[in-house]
Design a protein around this motif. Structure first.
Motif, PDB file in Angstrom:
ATOM      1  N   PHE A 104     -46.923  84.187 -89.176  1.00  0.00           N
ATOM      2  CA  PHE A 104     -46.266  85.159 -88.297  1.00  0.00           C
ATOM      3  C   PHE A 104     -44.769  85.228 -88.609  1.00  0.00           C
ATOM      4  O   PHE A 104     -44.206  86.311 -88.766  1.00  0.00           O
ATOM      5  N   ALA A 105     -44.112  84.073 -88.692  1.00  0.00           N
ATOM      6  CA  ALA A 105     -42.667  84.036 -88.929  1.00  0.00           C
ATOM      7  C   ALA A 105     -42.309  84.722 -90.246  1.00  0.00           C
ATOM      8  O   ALA A 105     -41.326  85.462 -90.320  1.00  0.00           O
ATOM      9  N   LYS A 106     -43.108  84.499 -91.260  1.00  0.00           N
ATOM     10  CA  LYS A 106     -42.847  85.091 -92.567  1.00  0.00           C
ATOM     11  C   LYS A 106     -42.945  86.614 -92.527  1.00  0.00           C
ATOM     12  O   LYS A 106     -42.203  87.316 -93.213  1.00  0.00           O
ATOM     13  N   HIS A 107     -43.847  87.125 -91.729  1.00  0.00           N
ATOM     14  CA  HIS A 107     -44.117  88.570 -91.683  1.00  0.00           C
ATOM     15  C   HIS A 107     -43.697  89.205 -90.355  1.00  0.00           C
ATOM     16  O   HIS A 107     -44.204  90.247 -89.981  1.00  0.00           O
ATOM     17  N   ARG A 108     -42.750  88.579 -89.650  1.00  0.00           N
ATOM     18  CA  ARG A 108     -42.404  89.023 -88.299  1.00  0.00           C
ATOM     19  C   ARG A 108     -41.864  90.444 -88.233  1.00  0.00           C
ATOM     20  O   ARG A 108     -42.125  91.148 -87.264  1.00  0.00           O
TER      21      ARG A 108
END
Length: 132
Positions: A104-108
């Motif tokens: 999630f953090a990578k593609h937020r």
């Protein structure tokens, strides 16, 4: 202040969660610091801004650095709400939850766009903070 959270103020979903946290923090136990503030590196030289942009960082009142979902769980515990979030720290769930969080953090920004129609924040995402 019991917990300082270093968050990405350019992320609509991140900003929305921080707004929700502060709305449930009447005792001002949580301090929010936007990684994108112009003076961030000067005020928090011990926090690697690039790394903090890949995984949520928090710091307790005693100086212990927390990462990822450990920050989220600590923050919601301080508000006394959303107790179910603590389930994400159970041994059986923790590994999967942490892996999912990192994706999630990578593609937020992409996920923010899909959910809100906005990939990045403009001035409407600013969170008013109270300083003590």
């Amino acid at each position: 202040m019991e917990l300082r959270i270093f968050y990405d103020g350019n992320c609509p979903l991140c900003s929305a969660e921080m707004r929700q946290l502060k709305a449930r923090d009447p005792n001002n136990l949580i301090a929010l610091e936007d990684l994108n503030a112009s003076d961030f590196s000067e005020r928090f030289s011990h926090i690697d801004k690039d790394y903090a942009n890949t995984i949520l960082h928090g710091e307790t009142a005693k100086g212990k650095v927390l990462l990822g979902l450990d920050v989220t769980c600590k923050a919601w515990a301080l508000t006394g709400t959303r107790a179910w979030i603590q389930l994400l720290r159970l041994p059986v769930i923790k590994t999967v939850a942490d892996w999912t969080y990192l994706r999630f953090a990578k593609h937020r920004y992409r996920i923010s766009y899909l959910l809100t129609g906005k990939a990045r924040c403009d001035d409407n995402c600013q969170i008013p903070t109270k300083r003590r």
